[in-house]
Motif scaffolding. Structure first.
Motif, PDB file in Angstrom:
ATOM      1  N   GLY A   4       0.788  -1.220   0.000  1.00  0.00           N
ATOM      2  CA  GLY A   4       0.000   0.000   0.000  1.00  0.00           C
ATOM      3  C   GLY A   4       0.822   1.273   0.000  1.00  0.00           C
ATOM      4  N   CYS A   5       2.016   1.254  -0.569  1.00  0.00           N
ATOM      5  CA  CYS A   5       2.923   2.404  -0.527  1.00  0.00           C
ATOM      6  C   CYS A   5       2.305   3.647  -1.175  1.00  0.00           C
ATOM      7  CB  CYS A   5       4.226   2.056  -1.234  1.00  0.00           C
ATOM      8  SG  CYS A   5       5.423   3.406  -1.282  1.00  0.00           S
ATOM      9  N   GLY A   6       2.271   4.748  -0.422  1.00  0.00           N
ATOM     10  CA  GLY A   6       1.693   5.979  -0.929  1.00  0.00           C
ATOM     11  C   GLY A   6       2.494   6.590  -2.057  1.00  0.00           C
ATOM     12  N   ALA A   7       3.822   6.491  -2.004  1.00  0.00           N
ATOM     13  CA  ALA A   7       4.658   7.046  -3.060  1.00  0.00           C
ATOM     14  C   ALA A   7       4.465   6.291  -4.369  1.00  0.00           C
ATOM     15  CB  ALA A   7       6.124   7.021  -2.644  1.00  0.00           C
ATOM     16  N   VAL A   8       4.379   4.974  -4.268  1.00  0.00           N
ATOM     17  CA  VAL A   8       4.120   4.168  -5.472  1.00  0.00           C
ATOM     18  C   VAL A   8       2.726   4.466  -6.007  1.00  0.00           C
ATOM     19  CG1 VAL A   8       3.798   1.810  -6.332  1.00  0.00           C
ATOM     20  CG2 VAL A   8       5.751   2.358  -4.849  1.00  0.00           C
TER      21      VAL A   8
ATOM     22  N   ASP B  24      -4.123  -7.001 -17.116  1.00  0.00           N
ATOM     23  CA  ASP B  24      -5.377  -6.285 -17.360  1.00  0.00           C
ATOM     24  C   ASP B  24      -6.438  -6.586 -16.301  1.00  0.00           C
ATOM     25  OD1 ASP B  24      -4.354  -5.113 -19.655  1.00  0.00           O
ATOM     26  OD2 ASP B  24      -5.047  -6.750 -20.950  1.00  0.00           O
ATOM     27  N   ASP B  25      -6.359  -7.757 -15.686  1.00  0.00           N
ATOM     28  CA  ASP B  25      -7.421  -8.184 -14.772  1.00  0.00           C
ATOM     29  C   ASP B  25      -7.126  -7.858 -13.305  1.00  0.00           C
ATOM     30  OD1 ASP B  25      -5.321  -9.921 -14.471  1.00  0.00           O
ATOM     31  OD2 ASP B  25      -6.555 -11.744 -14.453  1.00  0.00           O
ATOM     32  N   VAL B  26      -6.105  -7.039 -13.023  1.00  0.00           N
ATOM     33  CA  VAL B  26      -5.768  -6.726 -11.641  1.00  0.00           C
ATOM     34  C   VAL B  26      -6.419  -5.412 -11.243  1.00  0.00           C
ATOM     35  CG1 VAL B  26      -3.633  -5.462 -12.196  1.00  0.00           C
ATOM     36  CG2 VAL B  26      -3.869  -6.590  -9.989  1.00  0.00           C
ATOM     37  N   GLY B  27      -6.985  -5.369 -10.031  1.00  0.00           N
ATOM     38  CA  GLY B  27      -7.604  -4.155  -9.523  1.00  0.00           C
ATOM     39  C   GLY B  27      -6.572  -3.151  -9.051  1.00  0.00           C
ATOM     40  N   ARG B  28      -7.058  -2.009  -8.566  1.00  0.00           N
ATOM     41  CA  ARG B  28      -6.162  -0.933  -8.179  1.00  0.00           C
ATOM     42  C   ARG B  28      -5.204  -1.355  -7.059  1.00  0.00           C
ATOM     43  NH1 ARG B  28      -5.414   4.540  -8.266  1.00  0.00           N
ATOM     44  NH2 ARG B  28      -4.837   5.560  -6.307  1.00  0.00           N
ATOM     45  N   ALA B  29      -5.714  -1.948  -5.988  1.00  0.00           N
ATOM     46  CA  ALA B  29      -4.856  -2.356  -4.875  1.00  0.00           C
ATOM     47  C   ALA B  29      -3.830  -3.387  -5.331  1.00  0.00           C
ATOM     48  CB  ALA B  29      -5.699  -2.913  -3.731  1.00  0.00           C
ATOM     49  N   GLY B  30      -4.278  -4.327  -6.152  1.00  0.00           N
ATOM     50  CA  GLY B  30      -3.355  -5.327  -6.678  1.00  0.00           C
ATOM     51  C   GLY B  30      -2.291  -4.712  -7.563  1.00  0.00           C
ATOM     52  N   ALA B  31      -2.685  -3.708  -8.353  1.00  0.00           N
ATOM     53  CA  ALA B  31      -1.725  -3.015  -9.209  1.00  0.00           C
ATOM     54  C   ALA B  31      -0.667  -2.309  -8.368  1.00  0.00           C
ATOM     55  CB  ALA B  31      -2.450  -2.016 -10.101  1.00  0.00           C
ATOM     56  N   ILE B  32      -1.105  -1.622  -7.328  1.00  0.00           N
ATOM     57  CA  ILE B  32      -0.161  -0.895  -6.475  1.00  0.00           C
ATOM     58  C   ILE B  32       0.830  -1.850  -5.830  1.00  0.00           C
ATOM     59  CG2 ILE B  32       0.073   0.549  -4.427  1.00  0.00           C
ATOM     60  CD1 ILE B  32      -1.165   1.913  -6.960  1.00  0.00           C
TER      61      ILE B  32
END
Length: 226
Positions: A101-105, A142-150
């Motif tokens: 959950g890194c804010g900078a990333v 393509d199938d990853v959500g926002r949290a997963g992407a981060i």
């Protein structure tokens, strides 16, 4: 008087009472066994995550995004605060620690995908991450959500910082460079606060790492093997 400061000084008094006898061997010099580069997020307690209470044991560096990269007049270089112990105190281990959950990333991801408006100081820090993370953003499933992407980009960022250290002529070949992720969001396991190794010297294949380092096999995990 500011109540926060009063509380901080009270806590420091307790610290001084506990630690006053622990500085005898390091008052005049330091030879830390490792330099750690962690995100300056308030939830990442650099010394505590490794159970450290020994002055002189760890050389700790913190910034948003756990960066080892510094911009100089001649281009990008290893940040001086990271390089100092490797060049001057005999330190032979560098550990780059990202966190879930890194804010900078997250901010860098948003800047690359949507554009942001940040104060100049924050914009500068993000600009040091952007060129290294942009290929990762483009490679996200393509199938990853926002949290997963981060959280996948957290790994990608750690990999890029490790890569930069390994490739630098300023870092000796006998320095062990390790990449890890600190998890307090139940992403890698249900043990909040665990550090999971994702990269050793540029090697990121989980099976290979587990074979090479069986003593920490259970602590080697990745979300993303791109």
């Amino acid at each position: 008087m500011n109540e926060v400061l009063v509380d901080l000084l009270a806590r420091n008094a307790e610290h001084a009472e506990t630690f006053q006898a622990r500085f005898g061997d390091v008052q005049d010099a330091q030879h830390p066994e490792a330099v750690t580069v962690c995100c300056s997020d308030s939830r990442v307690l650099q010394d505590h995550i490794f159970g450290n209470d020994e002055p002189g044991h760890l050389f700790t560096c913190g910034n948003i995004g756990n960066r080892v990269v510094q911009r100089t007049a001649s281009g990008e270089a290893v940040s001086g605060d990271v390089l100092y112990p490797l060049a001057h105190t005999g330190t032979k281990t560098a550990v780059v620690v990202g966190h879930t959950g890194c804010g900078a990333v997250t901010a860098t991801y948003d800047e690359l995908t949507e554009g942001l408006s940040e104060p100049p100081g924050i914009e500068h820090c993000l600009s040091l991450l952007e060129p290294h993370l942009e290929p990762g953003v483009e490679a996200l499933p393509d199938d990853v959500g926002r949290a997963g992407a981060i959280n996948r980009l957290v790994e990608y960022n750690v990999d890029r910082q490790v890569e930069f250290l390994v490739a630098s002529d300023d870092v000796a070949d006998d320095v062990d460079v390790v990449g890890a992720v600190y998890d307090f969001q139940d992403v890698y396991s249900d043990r909040r606060g665990e550090v999971h190794v994702i990269n050793v010297g540029g090697e990121t294949d989980v099976a290979t790492l587990r074979e090479q380092y069986p003593e920490i096999e259970g602590r080697i995990r990745r979300l993303w093997e791109y």
